[in-house]
Design an enzyme around this catalytic site. Structure first.
Site, PDB file in Angstrom:
ATOM      1  N   ILE A 159      99.317  27.452  32.807  1.00  0.00           N
ATOM      2  CA  ILE A 159      99.543  27.788  31.389  1.00  0.00           C
ATOM      3  C   ILE A 159      98.710  26.854  30.504  1.00  0.00           C
ATOM      4  O   ILE A 159      98.089  27.289  29.527  1.00  0.00           O
ATOM      5  CB  ILE A 159     101.046  27.726  31.019  1.00  0.00           C
ATOM      6  CG1 ILE A 159     101.849  28.675  31.918  1.00  0.00           C
ATOM      7  CG2 ILE A 159     101.252  28.109  29.555  1.00  0.00           C
ATOM      8  CD1 ILE A 159     103.350  28.599  31.759  1.00  0.00           C
ATOM      9  N   ARG A 179      98.669  14.708  36.082  1.00  0.00           N
ATOM     10  CA  ARG A 179      98.905  13.769  37.190  1.00  0.00           C
ATOM     11  C   ARG A 179      97.679  13.652  38.084  1.00  0.00           C
ATOM     12  O   ARG A 179      97.266  12.584  38.468  1.00  0.00           O
ATOM     13  CB  ARG A 179     100.097  14.249  38.021  1.00  0.00           C
ATOM     14  CG  ARG A 179     101.325  13.421  37.816  1.00  0.00           C
ATOM     15  CD  ARG A 179     102.412  13.803  38.748  1.00  0.00           C
ATOM     16  NE  ARG A 179     102.317  15.226  39.114  1.00  0.00           N
ATOM     17  CZ  ARG A 179     103.096  15.819  40.007  1.00  0.00           C
ATOM     18  NH1 ARG A 179     104.033  15.143  40.604  1.00  0.00           N
ATOM     19  NH2 ARG A 179     102.965  17.098  40.284  1.00  0.00           N
ATOM     20  N   SER A 180      97.105  14.831  38.401  1.00  0.00           N
ATOM     21  CA  SER A 180      95.867  14.783  39.191  1.00  0.00           C
ATOM     22  C   SER A 180      94.737  15.382  38.363  1.00  0.00           C
ATOM     23  O   SER A 180      94.944  16.374  37.649  1.00  0.00           O
ATOM     24  CB  SER A 180      96.038  15.563  40.484  1.00  0.00           C
ATOM     25  OG  SER A 180      96.471  16.864  40.174  1.00  0.00           O
ATOM     26  N   ARG A 239     109.638  22.263  28.272  1.00  0.00           N
ATOM     27  CA  ARG A 239     111.085  22.062  28.339  1.00  0.00           C
ATOM     28  C   ARG A 239     111.479  20.984  27.336  1.00  0.00           C
ATOM     29  O   ARG A 239     110.772  19.972  27.170  1.00  0.00           O
ATOM     30  CB  ARG A 239     111.514  21.605  29.736  1.00  0.00           C
ATOM     31  CG  ARG A 239     111.505  22.694  30.795  1.00  0.00           C
ATOM     32  CD  ARG A 239     112.586  23.760  30.537  1.00  0.00           C
ATOM     33  NE  ARG A 239     112.609  24.792  31.559  1.00  0.00           N
ATOM     34  CZ  ARG A 239     111.918  25.937  31.504  1.00  0.00           C
ATOM     35  NH1 ARG A 239     111.147  26.204  30.462  1.00  0.00           N
ATOM     36  NH2 ARG A 239     112.026  26.828  32.486  1.00  0.00           N
ATOM     37  N   GLU A 268     119.934  23.888  24.954  1.00  0.00           N
ATOM     38  CA  GLU A 268     119.784  25.214  24.348  1.00  0.00           C
ATOM     39  C   GLU A 268     121.038  26.036  24.612  1.00  0.00           C
ATOM     40  O   GLU A 268     121.636  25.892  25.680  1.00  0.00           O
ATOM     41  CB  GLU A 268     118.563  25.918  24.952  1.00  0.00           C
ATOM     42  CG  GLU A 268     117.280  25.181  24.651  1.00  0.00           C
ATOM     43  CD  GLU A 268     116.054  25.804  25.311  1.00  0.00           C
ATOM     44  OE1 GLU A 268     116.199  26.787  26.066  1.00  0.00           O
ATOM     45  OE2 GLU A 268     114.941  25.294  25.071  1.00  0.00           O
ATOM     46  N   HIS A 287     113.070  29.545  22.364  1.00  0.00           N
ATOM     47  CA  HIS A 287     112.601  29.630  23.754  1.00  0.00           C
ATOM     48  C   HIS A 287     112.136  31.051  24.113  1.00  0.00           C
ATOM     49  O   HIS A 287     112.725  31.732  24.957  1.00  0.00           O
ATOM     50  CB  HIS A 287     113.713  29.165  24.714  1.00  0.00           C
ATOM     51  CG  HIS A 287     113.174  28.753  26.060  1.00  0.00           C
ATOM     52  ND1 HIS A 287     113.782  27.828  26.860  1.00  0.00           N
ATOM     53  CD2 HIS A 287     112.073  29.153  26.746  1.00  0.00           C
ATOM     54  CE1 HIS A 287     113.091  27.670  27.982  1.00  0.00           C
ATOM     55  NE2 HIS A 287     112.037  28.477  27.927  1.00  0.00           N
ATOM     56  N   GLY A 289     108.772  31.719  24.950  1.00  0.00           N
ATOM     57  CA  GLY A 289     107.413  31.595  25.488  1.00  0.00           C
ATOM     58  C   GLY A 289     106.932  32.803  26.275  1.00  0.00           C
ATOM     59  O   GLY A 289     105.834  33.304  26.055  1.00  0.00           O
TER      60      GLY A 289
HETATM   61  C1  DGY Z   1     109.861  29.745  32.096  1.00  0.00           C
HETATM   62  O1  DGY Z   1     109.609  30.769  32.748  1.00  0.00           O
HETATM   63  O2  DGY Z   1     110.073  28.666  32.618  1.00  0.00           O
HETATM   64  C2  DGY Z   1     109.889  29.913  30.638  1.00  0.00           C
HETATM   65  O3  DGY Z   1     110.301  28.786  29.989  1.00  0.00           O
HETATM   66  C3  DGY Z   1     110.728  31.121  30.268  1.00  0.00           C
HETATM   67  O4  DGY Z   1     110.306  31.580  29.034  1.00  0.00           O
END
Ligand code: DGY
Length: 320
Positions: A159, A179-180, A239, A268, A287, A289
């Site tokens: 993402i 991290r890498s 998160r 949440e 939330h 996304g």
């Molecule tokens: C996930 O898939 O982890 C997302 O946060 C959901 O929208």
């Protein structure tokens, strides 16, 4: 022999349920908006061979220990911090998530949130709908530019990479910390690796894309906010637990950073009385996304495919 029992913890598409019903006995919590109560979840899990879970369900040691038939927990999310993966391993329960199918949708939302925060879109909408627009003025609702600015991505998973791709279309200078180090992605997308400290110092936009783990919990805190530019805009669509929300509130209030766009929160759902919502500098979303109809359908289908595979004795498609 009776069919394996699949429990689905939230109302999902009929087509996906029907597909599972061809092979299994299926039961589903019938509410769309309401989390399955813990006692119901424990009771169903105790009988289930598979659970199709949501990020709102806590799949922990207690649940796993008492669910002796359970073979798979198919989480309908890419994140799986709601699942005790080590406990699942101990109890020989396979855990799957839904990567890839939501990458572009989540990156679209992340970039939309960045733009909405920088250009103050929610304030502008409230302004016009609230009948406050009485004249044009030079600095009316003036925001921050996006193009040619430096975008710092913390967590360059798929993402994060999709966000970087979008940013290049805006002529942004993209730096990342992960991290890498990912040299192949660097040459492919023209992004540059920096230390976390440097990223905080240089970025006009700091975008948090890192999963919640014991190492990343509270990663964005007083100390890290103080290292950012006072014009920096902080965006989080991974998160909520990665951010110390009190520290973010104070960093905004005291002008250590300029604004924040948040799609996720520590606990949440949050109520309208959450302190961060009292700030004009915060653009907040509930939330969403991965929330497009197309993508949510793909996530349901992938979770169901994982269940079918595992209950038929095959390897999961997307195991953790
Ligand atoms: C996930 O898939 O982890 C997302 O946060 C959901 O929208």
């Amino acid at each position: 022999m009776s069919k394996p029992f699949v429990y689905i913890t939230r109302k999902i598409s009929n087509d996906v349920v029907k597909g599972l019903e061809e092979h299994f006995t299926v039961e589903m919590w019938q509410e769309e908006e309401e989390v399955v109560p813990r006692d119901v979840l424990l009771n169903k899990a105790n009988q289930a061979h598979a659970i199709l879970s949501m990020l709102t369900d806590s799949i922990d040691e207690e649940l796993l220990a008492q669910s002796t038939n359970l073979k798979i927990v198919a989480n309908m999310a890419v994140g799986y911090d709601n699942i005790d993966v080590n406990a699942a391993r101990r109890h020989q329960v396979i855990v799957t998530n839904t990567p890839d199918v939501l990458t572009d949708t989540t990156a679209d939302l992340t970039f939309a949130l960045l733009m909405a925060t920088a250009r103050r879109l929610p304030e502008a909408v409230d302004y016009i709908k609230g009948d406050l627009w009485k004249s044009w003025s030079p600095y009316m609702l003036a925001g921050s530019d996006i193009h040619h600015k430096t975008l710092g991505i913390v967590g360059l998973g798929s993402i994060g990479q999709a966000v970087a791709k979008r940013a290049t279309g805006f002529d942004m200078n993209v730096i990342y910390y992960n991290r890498s180090r990912k040299e192949d992605v660097e040459s492919q997308l023209g992004v540059q690796y920096t230390s976390f400290e440097e990223l905080l110092k240089q970025s006009d936009f700091v975008v948090c894309m890192t999963p919640l783990t014991p190492e990343t919990e509270g990663l964005f805190n007083k100390e890290t906010f103080h290292k950012m530019k006072d014009t920096a805009i902080f965006i989080n669509s991974s998160r909520g637990g990665v951010v110390n929300e009190d520290d973010l509130y104070h960093a905004l209030k005291q002008g250590h950073i300029k604004a924040a766009g948040l799609d996720v929160f520590r606990n949440e759902p949050i109520g309208a009385d959450h302190p961060l919502l009292s700030l004009n500098e915060v653009v907040a979303l509930p939330h969403i996304g991965s929330s497009s109809i197309e993508t949510r359908s793909e996530m349901m289908k992938l979770a169901a495919r994982n269940i079918k595979k595992v209950l038929n004795g095959d390897d999961a498609v997307t195991p953790i």
